[in-house]
Design a protein around this motif. Structure first.
Motif, PDB file in Angstrom:
ATOM      1  N   LEU A  76     -49.247  66.813  41.311  1.00 37.94           N
ATOM      2  CA  LEU A  76     -47.799  66.639  41.235  1.00 37.94           C
ATOM      3  C   LEU A  76     -47.383  65.655  42.310  1.00 37.94           C
ATOM      4  O   LEU A  76     -47.667  65.854  43.490  1.00 37.94           O
ATOM      5  CB  LEU A  76     -47.068  67.963  41.441  1.00 37.94           C
ATOM      6  N   ILE A  77     -46.729  64.567  41.891  1.00 39.28           N
ATOM      7  CA  ILE A  77     -46.218  63.556  42.816  1.00 39.28           C
ATOM      8  C   ILE A  77     -44.700  63.582  42.755  1.00 39.28           C
ATOM      9  O   ILE A  77     -44.112  63.367  41.687  1.00 39.28           O
ATOM     10  CB  ILE A  77     -46.740  62.149  42.444  1.00 39.28           C
ATOM     11  N   VAL A  78     -44.056  63.858  43.876  1.00 43.03           N
ATOM     12  CA  VAL A  78     -42.600  63.925  43.941  1.00 43.03           C
ATOM     13  C   VAL A  78     -42.078  62.567  44.388  1.00 43.03           C
ATOM     14  O   VAL A  78     -42.326  62.133  45.517  1.00 43.03           O
ATOM     15  CB  VAL A  78     -42.141  65.030  44.915  1.00 43.03           C
ATOM     16  N   ALA A  79     -41.373  61.879  43.499  1.00 44.88           N
ATOM     17  CA  ALA A  79     -40.865  60.546  43.796  1.00 44.88           C
ATOM     18  C   ALA A  79     -39.580  60.632  44.617  1.00 44.88           C
ATOM     19  O   ALA A  79     -38.869  61.637  44.593  1.00 44.88           O
ATOM     20  CB  ALA A  79     -40.608  59.776  42.501  1.00 44.88           C
ATOM     21  N   GLY A  80     -39.287  59.521  45.348  1.00 48.51           N
ATOM     22  CA  GLY A  80     -38.107  59.495  46.203  1.00 48.51           C
ATOM     23  C   GLY A  80     -37.000  58.629  45.643  1.00 48.51           C
ATOM     24  O   GLY A  80     -36.961  58.299  44.460  1.00 48.51           O
ATOM     25  N   VAL A  93     -34.240  72.719  41.960  1.00 52.92           N
ATOM     26  CA  VAL A  93     -35.269  71.710  42.192  1.00 52.92           C
ATOM     27  C   VAL A  93     -36.270  72.188  43.235  1.00 52.92           C
ATOM     28  O   VAL A  93     -37.497  72.077  43.054  1.00 52.92           O
ATOM     29  CB  VAL A  93     -34.636  70.373  42.635  1.00 52.92           C
ATOM     30  N   ILE A  94     -35.760  72.732  44.336  1.00 54.60           N
ATOM     31  CA  ILE A  94     -36.637  73.181  45.419  1.00 54.60           C
ATOM     32  C   ILE A  94     -37.526  74.334  44.963  1.00 54.60           C
ATOM     33  O   ILE A  94     -38.731  74.364  45.271  1.00 54.60           O
ATOM     34  CB  ILE A  94     -35.805  73.574  46.650  1.00 54.60           C
ATOM     35  N   GLN A  95     -36.962  75.268  44.215  1.00 50.70           N
ATOM     36  CA  GLN A  95     -37.762  76.385  43.713  1.00 50.70           C
ATOM     37  C   GLN A  95     -38.835  75.895  42.744  1.00 50.70           C
ATOM     38  O   GLN A  95     -39.968  76.399  42.748  1.00 50.70           O
ATOM     39  CB  GLN A  95     -36.857  77.407  43.016  1.00 50.70           C
ATOM     40  N   ALA A  96     -38.506  74.900  41.926  1.00 48.75           N
ATOM     41  CA  ALA A  96     -39.502  74.367  40.993  1.00 48.75           C
ATOM     42  C   ALA A  96     -40.651  73.710  41.741  1.00 48.75           C
ATOM     43  O   ALA A  96     -41.824  73.856  41.364  1.00 48.75           O
ATOM     44  CB  ALA A  96     -38.835  73.359  40.056  1.00 48.75           C
ATOM     45  N   ILE A  97     -40.335  72.993  42.810  1.00 52.11           N
ATOM     46  CA  ILE A  97     -41.397  72.363  43.601  1.00 52.11           C
ATOM     47  C   ILE A  97     -42.277  73.425  44.251  1.00 52.11           C
ATOM     48  O   ILE A  97     -43.513  73.302  44.263  1.00 52.11           O
ATOM     49  CB  ILE A  97     -40.779  71.424  44.655  1.00 52.11           C
ATOM     50  N   ARG A  98     -41.673  74.474  44.796  1.00 49.37           N
ATOM     51  CA  ARG A  98     -42.474  75.567  45.376  1.00 49.37           C
ATOM     52  C   ARG A  98     -43.390  76.185  44.316  1.00 49.37           C
ATOM     53  O   ARG A  98     -44.560  76.463  44.573  1.00 49.37           O
ATOM     54  CB  ARG A  98     -41.548  76.641  45.950  1.00 49.37           C
ATOM     55  N   HIS A  99     -42.828  76.403  43.136  1.00 46.00           N
ATOM     56  CA  HIS A  99     -43.594  77.016  42.044  1.00 46.00           C
ATOM     57  C   HIS A  99     -44.820  76.173  41.707  1.00 46.00           C
ATOM     58  O   HIS A  99     -45.943  76.685  41.613  1.00 46.00           O
ATOM     59  CB  HIS A  99     -42.682  77.174  40.827  1.00 46.00           C
ATOM     60  N   TRP A 100     -44.614  74.865  41.557  1.00 48.94           N
ATOM     61  CA  TRP A 100     -45.723  74.007  41.149  1.00 48.94           C
ATOM     62  C   TRP A 100     -46.677  73.710  42.291  1.00 48.94           C
ATOM     63  O   TRP A 100     -47.876  73.481  42.057  1.00 48.94           O
ATOM     64  CB  TRP A 100     -45.174  72.722  40.548  1.00 48.94           C
ATOM     65  N   ALA A 101     -46.185  73.734  43.513  1.00 50.03           N
ATOM     66  CA  ALA A 101     -47.072  73.496  44.658  1.00 50.03           C
ATOM     67  C   ALA A 101     -48.179  74.535  44.728  1.00 50.03           C
ATOM     68  O   ALA A 101     -49.295  74.246  45.178  1.00 50.03           O
ATOM     69  CB  ALA A 101     -46.270  73.493  45.950  1.00 50.03           C
ATOM     70  N   ALA A 102     -47.883  75.738  44.295  1.00 48.18           N
ATOM     71  CA  ALA A 102     -48.876  76.810  44.326  1.00 48.18           C
ATOM     72  C   ALA A 102     -49.852  76.728  43.162  1.00 48.18           C
ATOM     73  O   ALA A 102     -50.876  77.419  43.157  1.00 48.18           O
ATOM     74  CB  ALA A 102     -48.166  78.171  44.299  1.00 48.18           C
ATOM     75  N   ARG A 103     -49.554  75.865  42.177  1.00 50.79           N
ATOM     76  CA  ARG A 103     -50.382  75.814  40.970  1.00 50.79           C
ATOM     77  C   ARG A 103     -51.263  74.570  40.894  1.00 50.79           C
ATOM     78  O   ARG A 103     -52.319  74.610  40.248  1.00 50.79           O
ATOM     79  CB  ARG A 103     -49.486  75.866  39.722  1.00 50.79           C
ATOM     80  N   GLY A 121     -40.295  73.817  52.410  1.00 49.25           N
ATOM     81  CA  GLY A 121     -41.117  74.449  53.434  1.00 49.25           C
ATOM     82  C   GLY A 121     -42.594  74.150  53.327  1.00 49.25           C
ATOM     83  O   GLY A 121     -43.413  74.856  53.924  1.00 49.25           O
ATOM     84  N   LEU A 122     -42.953  73.072  52.617  1.00 49.05           N
ATOM     85  CA  LEU A 122     -44.356  72.779  52.360  1.00 49.05           C
ATOM     86  C   LEU A 122     -44.981  71.854  53.387  1.00 49.05           C
ATOM     87  O   LEU A 122     -46.203  71.643  53.368  1.00 49.05           O
ATOM     88  CB  LEU A 122     -44.496  72.157  50.975  1.00 49.05           C
ATOM     89  N   LEU A 123     -44.168  71.264  54.292  1.00 48.75           N
ATOM     90  CA  LEU A 123     -44.683  70.309  55.257  1.00 48.75           C
ATOM     91  C   LEU A 123     -44.670  70.823  56.691  1.00 48.75           C
ATOM     92  O   LEU A 123     -44.994  70.060  57.611  1.00 48.75           O
ATOM     93  CB  LEU A 123     -43.859  69.004  55.181  1.00 48.75           C
ATOM     94  N   ASP A 124     -44.334  72.070  56.910  1.00 49.22           N
ATOM     95  CA  ASP A 124     -44.239  72.603  58.272  1.00 49.22           C
ATOM     96  C   ASP A 124     -45.564  72.430  59.012  1.00 49.22           C
ATOM     97  O   ASP A 124     -46.633  72.796  58.508  1.00 49.22           O
ATOM     98  CB  ASP A 124     -43.874  74.089  58.254  1.00 49.22           C
ATOM     99  N   GLY A 125     -45.481  71.836  60.204  1.00 45.74           N
ATOM    100  CA  GLY A 125     -46.658  71.638  61.035  1.00 45.74           C
ATOM    101  C   GLY A 125     -47.553  70.494  60.613  1.00 45.74           C
ATOM    102  O   GLY A 125     -48.599  70.270  61.236  1.00 45.74           O
ATOM    103  N   LYS A 126     -47.164  69.738  59.594  1.00 47.31           N
ATOM    104  CA  LYS A 126     -48.009  68.669  59.071  1.00 47.31           C
ATOM    105  C   LYS A 126     -47.533  67.290  59.529  1.00 47.31           C
ATOM    106  O   LYS A 126     -46.366  67.087  59.835  1.00 47.31           O
ATOM    107  CB  LYS A 126     -48.047  68.719  57.547  1.00 47.31           C
ATOM    108  N   ARG A 127     -48.482  66.347  59.585  1.00 49.82           N
ATOM    109  CA  ARG A 127     -48.157  64.936  59.775  1.00 49.82           C
ATOM    110  C   ARG A 127     -47.621  64.402  58.454  1.00 49.82           C
ATOM    111  O   ARG A 127     -48.187  64.676  57.392  1.00 49.82           O
ATOM    112  CB  ARG A 127     -49.391  64.144  60.190  1.00 49.82           C
ATOM    113  N   VAL A 128     -46.532  63.625  58.530  1.00 50.57           N
ATOM    114  CA  VAL A 128     -45.821  63.226  57.321  1.00 50.57           C
ATOM    115  C   VAL A 128     -45.452  61.746  57.403  1.00 50.57           C
ATOM    116  O   VAL A 128     -45.011  61.260  58.447  1.00 50.57           O
ATOM    117  CB  VAL A 128     -44.537  64.063  57.139  1.00 50.57           C
ATOM    118  N   ALA A 129     -45.617  61.046  56.277  1.00 50.10           N
ATOM    119  CA  ALA A 129     -45.161  59.656  56.162  1.00 50.10           C
ATOM    120  C   ALA A 129     -43.974  59.598  55.216  1.00 50.10           C
ATOM    121  O   ALA A 129     -43.860  60.399  54.277  1.00 50.10           O
ATOM    122  CB  ALA A 129     -46.287  58.765  55.635  1.00 50.10           C
TER     123      ALA A 129
END
Length: 322
Positions: A76-80, A93-103, A121-129
């Motif tokens: 899954l690629i989330v475009a900006g 939208v946020i709930q759908a992303i959480r749902h698919w992130a786990a799958r 809440g999927l990037l906590d503690g991570k390096r991000v670009a």
């Protein structure tokens, strides 16, 4: 079996954030690959599905994200794009992303799509670009993540994030290389007429572009001259003569307009030339150091360590074309 790659778009998304990755995976399916089974099944999805207007005004057709519930999605690629400003406050939208992130096996974002992953809440503690323009705002809004404004893309903890617009192509080529190998990724890059498959640690701005946009037209010709004479002894007084100024006046004027000293500009252009040589040629490191104006290998090594945190040989091992 083909891997399904879903690109999630939001209204007023950036067109190239969506279509750049989509085209990369579609190009991997073209008949040129010896009649093999297509490795990917790319699809553009949105929360509601149907026609979606991008920020450029062009309308694209999307599938409803919920239609994929009965299917196996690999990536899954989330475009900006500017539409993420509203979408990050849309709980559906946020709930759908959480749902698919786990799958999905692999999760990624392009540009300000990182805002949506962070809001989930999927990037906590991570390096991000993310896009350099949005980096400060993303860091302020989500202090629990580590935003790095320079890299083209970052892979941390199973999640990939990238800078904006065309950086989504670099990200997608890296994902394809992970799946299908270096040779296939490079072949796709050639098919797309990508000038250079850029490594993730490469800066979003080239040193030449950064020098050009951070000063003004008074110094454009000077930057071009420096790039053509990197192997020579380039001192401040020589640069000053090129623009018809005294050494002191030039140093002061350049620093005021470009935000760095002339010496730092010269080193940045030399470093970029050395990186390109290490990535694309097999010339010895000592030769690269001489040709790019560092004089010797040790001086170039110190510049690499100071600016990139890696020595030239290690840089070549990580990023050179195979």
């Amino acid at each position: 079996m083909s891997r399904k790659v879903a690109v999630l778009a939001v209204p007023d998304g950036q067109l190239l954030d969506i279509t750049g990755p989509f085209q990369c995976f579609a190009s991997a399916n073209e008949p040129a690959w010896n009649g093999a089974e297509p490795p990917y099944e790319p699809v553009v999805v949105s929360l509601a599905g149907g026609p979606l207007r991008t920020s450029s005004g062009l309308v694209i057709e999307t599938r409803p994200l919920a239609e994929l519930d009965g299917e196996e999605v690999d990536t899954l690629i989330v475009a900006g794009g500017i539409g993420t400003r509203r979408a990050m406050h849309d709980e559906a939208v946020i709930q759908a992303i959480r749902h698919w992130a786990a799958r999905v096996r692999r999760l990624a974002s392009v540009c300000t799509g990182a805002y949506l992953l962070a809001a989930a809440g999927l990037l906590d503690g991570k390096r991000v670009a993310t896009h350099w323009w949005a980096a400060d705002g993303l860091q302020r809004r989500f202090p629990q993540i580590r935003v790095e404004p320079e890299p083209i893309f970052i892979h941390d903890g199973g999640i990939w994030t990238s800078a904006g617009v065309t950086a989504g192509i670099d990200l997608s080529l890296a994902l394809i290389q992970e799946d299908l190998g270096h040779d296939r990724a490079m072949a796709i890059a050639r098919a797309l007429v990508v000038f250079l498959k850029r490594p993730g640690d490469q800066a979003q701005f080239s040193a030449a572009l950064e020098a050009q946009v951070s000063s003004d037209q008074d110094f454009t010709g000077l930057h071009a001259w420096v790039r053509e004479h990197l192997a020579e002894d380039i001192k401040v007084e020589r640069l000053a003569r090129r623009v018809g100024m005294s050494e002191r006046t030039f140093a002061r004027a350049y620093a005021a307009k470009a935000g760095r000293t002339p010496a730092r500009m010269v080193e940045a252009l030399r470093l970029e030339a050395a990186r390109r040589a290490l990535e694309t040629t097999d010339r010895p490191v000592k030769q690269v150091a001489r040709e790019c104006g560092f004089g010797d290998e040790e001086r170039m090594r110190r510049a690499f360590q100071r600016r990139l945190g890696v020595c030239p040989l290690d840089y070549r091992m990580r990023f050179a074309a195979e």
